[in-house]
Design a protein around this motif. Structure first.
Motif, PDB file in Angstrom:
ATOM      1  N   SER A 185      13.440  -7.027 -27.630  1.00  0.00           N
ATOM      2  CA  SER A 185      14.397  -6.025 -28.099  1.00  0.00           C
ATOM      3  C   SER A 185      15.810  -6.795 -28.246  1.00  0.00           C
ATOM      4  O   SER A 185      16.605  -6.572 -29.224  1.00  0.00           O
ATOM      5  N   ASP A 207      20.248  -1.435 -33.056  1.00  0.00           N
ATOM      6  CA  ASP A 207      20.198  -0.950 -31.533  1.00  0.00           C
ATOM      7  C   ASP A 207      18.710  -0.797 -31.393  1.00  0.00           C
ATOM      8  O   ASP A 207      18.012   0.285 -31.983  1.00  0.00           O
ATOM      9  N   GLN A 263      18.270  -7.076 -31.589  1.00  0.00           N
ATOM     10  CA  GLN A 263      19.745  -7.041 -31.476  1.00  0.00           C
ATOM     11  C   GLN A 263      20.495  -8.026 -32.074  1.00  0.00           C
ATOM     12  O   GLN A 263      21.471  -8.150 -32.882  1.00  0.00           O
ATOM     13  N   ARG A 283      20.749  -7.012 -35.765  1.00  0.00           N
ATOM     14  CA  ARG A 283      21.944  -6.343 -35.559  1.00  0.00           C
ATOM     15  C   ARG A 283      21.736  -4.717 -35.556  1.00  0.00           C
ATOM     16  O   ARG A 283      22.466  -4.068 -36.175  1.00  0.00           O
TER      17      ARG A 283
END
Length: 57
Positions: free
Chosen positions: A27, A37, A31, A35
């Motif tokens: 995860s 979610d 991010q 870039r």
């Protein structure tokens, strides 16, 4: 087969990923590199070196 809604995008990581990494590490990679979610409803796919393992978050 698991049905995927049409508004969900699938992201495939190029190259190989260390399959010892957990969901938290993957995860964080989503991010930092993409870039995006990781909890935004899209699918992020990572494959192992040999190509026979796949992790999807």
């Amino acid at each position: 087969m698991i049905p995927v809604p049409s508004n969900v995008r699938e992201w495939l990581a190029t190259g190989h990923t260390d399959m010892r990494k957990g969901i938290a590490s993957l995860s964080l990679r989503v991010q930092e590199v993409l870039r995006r979610d990781p909890l935004g409803g899209h699918l992020f796919c990572f494959r192992g070196r040999s190509g026979n393992l796949l992790k999807v978050i």
